[in-house]
Design a protein around this motif. Structure first.
Motif, PDB file in Angstrom:
ATOM      1  N   LYS A   1       4.454   7.118   9.532  1.00 55.80           N
ATOM      2  CA  LYS A   1       5.437   7.851   8.716  1.00 55.80           C
ATOM      3  C   LYS A   1       5.220   7.613   7.226  1.00 55.80           C
ATOM      4  O   LYS A   1       6.066   7.990   6.412  1.00 55.80           O
ATOM      5  CB  LYS A   1       6.846   7.432   9.121  1.00 55.80           C
ATOM      6  CG  LYS A   1       7.166   7.836  10.538  1.00 55.80           C
ATOM      7  CD  LYS A   1       8.566   7.474  10.933  1.00 55.80           C
ATOM      8  CE  LYS A   1       8.745   7.937  12.375  1.00 55.80           C
ATOM      9  NZ  LYS A   1       9.985   7.609  12.955  1.00 55.80           N
ATOM     10  N   SER A   2       4.106   7.025   6.857  1.00 55.26           N
ATOM     11  CA  SER A   2       3.814   6.754   5.446  1.00 55.26           C
ATOM     12  C   SER A   2       3.719   8.061   4.664  1.00 55.26           C
ATOM     13  O   SER A   2       3.205   9.067   5.172  1.00 55.26           O
ATOM     14  CB  SER A   2       2.485   6.002   5.323  1.00 55.26           C
ATOM     15  OG  SER A   2       2.071   5.946   3.970  1.00 55.26           O
ATOM     16  N   PRO A   3       4.213   8.062   3.406  1.00 52.79           N
ATOM     17  CA  PRO A   3       4.057   9.253   2.577  1.00 52.79           C
ATOM     18  C   PRO A   3       2.594   9.505   2.190  1.00 52.79           C
ATOM     19  O   PRO A   3       2.234  10.611   1.792  1.00 52.79           O
ATOM     20  CB  PRO A   3       4.902   8.949   1.334  1.00 52.79           C
ATOM     21  CG  PRO A   3       5.102   7.472   1.330  1.00 52.79           C
ATOM     22  CD  PRO A   3       4.956   7.000   2.744  1.00 52.79           C
ATOM     23  N   GLU A   4       1.757   8.492   2.343  1.00 55.36           N
ATOM     24  CA  GLU A   4       0.329   8.606   1.999  1.00 55.36           C
ATOM     25  C   GLU A   4      -0.459   9.132   3.201  1.00 55.36           C
ATOM     26  O   GLU A   4      -0.556   8.457   4.229  1.00 55.36           O
ATOM     27  CB  GLU A   4      -0.231   7.238   1.585  1.00 55.36           C
ATOM     28  CG  GLU A   4       0.429   6.623   0.380  1.00 55.36           C
ATOM     29  CD  GLU A   4      -0.135   7.159  -0.916  1.00 55.36           C
ATOM     30  OE1 GLU A   4      -1.236   7.773  -0.895  1.00 55.36           O
ATOM     31  OE2 GLU A   4       0.517   6.976  -1.935  1.00 55.36           O
ATOM     32  N   SER A   5      -1.039  10.313   3.062  1.00 51.69           N
ATOM     33  CA  SER A   5      -1.791  10.888   4.183  1.00 51.69           C
ATOM     34  C   SER A   5      -2.987  10.024   4.578  1.00 51.69           C
ATOM     35  O   SER A   5      -3.339   9.939   5.755  1.00 51.69           O
ATOM     36  CB  SER A   5      -2.243  12.305   3.856  1.00 51.69           C
ATOM     37  OG  SER A   5      -3.153  12.297   2.764  1.00 51.69           O
ATOM     38  N   GLN A   6      -3.608   9.335   3.588  1.00 53.81           N
ATOM     39  CA  GLN A   6      -4.759   8.486   3.904  1.00 53.81           C
ATOM     40  C   GLN A   6      -4.340   7.297   4.758  1.00 53.81           C
ATOM     41  O   GLN A   6      -5.096   6.845   5.616  1.00 53.81           O
ATOM     42  CB  GLN A   6      -5.435   8.002   2.617  1.00 53.81           C
ATOM     43  CG  GLN A   6      -6.074   9.123   1.829  1.00 53.81           C
ATOM     44  CD  GLN A   6      -6.505   8.638   0.450  1.00 53.81           C
ATOM     45  OE1 GLN A   6      -5.762   7.954  -0.231  1.00 53.81           O
ATOM     46  NE2 GLN A   6      -7.709   9.020   0.066  1.00 53.81           N
ATOM     47  N   VAL A   7      -3.139   6.782   4.523  1.00 54.13           N
ATOM     48  CA  VAL A   7      -2.636   5.676   5.332  1.00 54.13           C
ATOM     49  C   VAL A   7      -2.399   6.157   6.752  1.00 54.13           C
ATOM     50  O   VAL A   7      -2.800   5.519   7.724  1.00 54.13           O
ATOM     51  CB  VAL A   7      -1.340   5.072   4.720  1.00 54.13           C
ATOM     52  CG1 VAL A   7      -0.701   4.076   5.668  1.00 54.13           C
ATOM     53  CG2 VAL A   7      -1.648   4.411   3.376  1.00 54.13           C
ATOM     54  N   ARG A   8      -1.733   7.319   6.879  1.00 54.45           N
ATOM     55  CA  ARG A   8      -1.490   7.865   8.232  1.00 54.45           C
ATOM     56  C   ARG A   8      -2.807   8.094   8.962  1.00 54.45           C
ATOM     57  O   ARG A   8      -2.937   7.775  10.142  1.00 54.45           O
ATOM     58  CB  ARG A   8      -0.698   9.183   8.131  1.00 54.45           C
ATOM     59  CG  ARG A   8       0.719   9.004   7.619  1.00 54.45           C
ATOM     60  CD  ARG A   8       1.568  10.263   7.764  1.00 54.45           C
ATOM     61  NE  ARG A   8       0.964  11.481   7.254  1.00 54.45           N
ATOM     62  CZ  ARG A   8       1.080  11.930   5.991  1.00 54.45           C
ATOM     63  NH1 ARG A   8       1.788  11.229   5.108  1.00 54.45           N
ATOM     64  NH2 ARG A   8       0.515  13.044   5.620  1.00 54.45           N
ATOM     65  N   SER A   9      -3.787   8.601   8.254  1.00 53.43           N
ATOM     66  CA  SER A   9      -5.091   8.868   8.845  1.00 53.43           C
ATOM     67  C   SER A   9      -5.778   7.578   9.290  1.00 53.43           C
ATOM     68  O   SER A   9      -6.401   7.537  10.357  1.00 53.43           O
ATOM     69  CB  SER A   9      -5.961   9.608   7.833  1.00 53.43           C
ATOM     70  OG  SER A   9      -7.224   9.882   8.372  1.00 53.43           O
ATOM     71  N   ALA A  10      -5.652   6.498   8.514  1.00 50.94           N
ATOM     72  CA  ALA A  10      -6.283   5.230   8.859  1.00 50.94           C
ATOM     73  C   ALA A  10      -5.687   4.636  10.121  1.00 50.94           C
ATOM     74  O   ALA A  10      -6.368   3.974  10.894  1.00 50.94           O
ATOM     75  CB  ALA A  10      -6.140   4.240   7.698  1.00 50.94           C
ATOM     76  N   VAL A  11      -4.394   4.894  10.349  1.00 55.97           N
ATOM     77  CA  VAL A  11      -3.712   4.374  11.539  1.00 55.97           C
ATOM     78  C   VAL A  11      -4.210   5.075  12.785  1.00 55.97           C
ATOM     79  O   VAL A  11      -4.368   4.466  13.836  1.00 55.97           O
ATOM     80  CB  VAL A  11      -2.180   4.495  11.391  1.00 55.97           C
ATOM     81  CG1 VAL A  11      -1.471   4.135  12.680  1.00 55.97           C
ATOM     82  CG2 VAL A  11      -1.699   3.620  10.250  1.00 55.97           C
ATOM     83  N   ILE A  12      -4.489   6.339  12.665  1.00 59.58           N
ATOM     84  CA  ILE A  12      -4.915   7.153  13.817  1.00 59.58           C
ATOM     85  C   ILE A  12      -6.380   6.877  14.053  1.00 59.58           C
ATOM     86  O   ILE A  12      -6.864   6.525  15.016  1.00 59.58           O
ATOM     87  CB  ILE A  12      -4.707   8.665  13.554  1.00 59.58           C
ATOM     88  CG1 ILE A  12      -3.224   8.908  13.363  1.00 59.58           C
ATOM     89  CG2 ILE A  12      -5.265   9.480  14.677  1.00 59.58           C
ATOM     90  CD1 ILE A  12      -2.894  10.282  12.838  1.00 59.58           C
TER      91      ILE A  12
END
Length: 194
Positions: free
Chosen positions: A183-194
């Motif tokens: 749920k991070s506002p940073e798309s790169q963070v969300r992408s790193a989790v996936i």
């Protein structure tokens, strides 16, 4: 010209193959050559010889202005467990670049956990990123607790590196810490989790 460079390369290859230990200072000096192929041959000779006596010179080269020489010195040090003490000493160096190199090499050498912990907490975000990447690349499950703490870092690059490293370590206990980052506002963070 080229003929002399090829001769230097061949001589270095021969020294590495034949075990010319008394020539290690000359091989280390060849790391300062202007020709990248000669520098590479010197690196390979030092690796072949397991040139522990060259460690002080190699550690000094980590601060060299030439990127190829720095990389070659790093590659040789990555093969020498005896380099751990001087690399641990670099953790206190003012240069973030040198601490970053230590962050990369120490885990490869199986450095004490305290060294890895120190790197994961370094004051420079670039060093923390390097340390996290190294922990992930080496699948260091023991680094998972520190990597989980890094998910709360104020630096987005550190969070991304920690998330990626946690995935690479395969540490199942990290899943609970990673889920909220979806749920991070940073798309790169969300992408790193996936």
């Amino acid at each position: 010209g080229n003929k002399h460079e090829r001769t230097r390369e061949a001589a270095l290859r021969a020294l590495g193959t034949l075990g010319g230990r008394d020539n290690i200072p000359a091989i280390v000096a060849a790391l300062g050559d202007t020709n990248p192929q000669v520098v590479n041959s010197a690196m390979m000779a030092l690796i072949s010889l397991r040139a522990v006596e060259a460690i002080p010179d190699l550690v000094k080269l980590l601060g060299d202005s030439n990127a190829n020489r720095r990389a070659c010195a790093t590659n040789v040090l990555m093969t020498l467990r005896e380099a751990i003490p001087p690399l641990v000493a670099l953790l206190k160096n003012d240069s973030a670049e040198l601490r970053g190199t230590a962050a990369w090499v120490l885990p490869v050498l199986g450095a004490p956990e305290s060294a890895s912990d120190a790197l994961l907490q370094d004051r420079d975000p670039g060093v923390r990123v390097q340390a996290a990447r190294a922990a992930g690349k080496l699948r260091l499950k023991e680094a998972a607790p520190r990597l989980v703490k890094m998910l709360a870092d104020e630096n987005t690059a550190v969070v991304i590196a920690a998330a990626g490293a946690l995935g690479e370590t395969g540490a199942k206990e990290a899943i609970a810490a990673l889920v909220p980052l979806l749920k991070s506002p940073e798309s790169q963070v969300r992408s790193a989790v996936i």
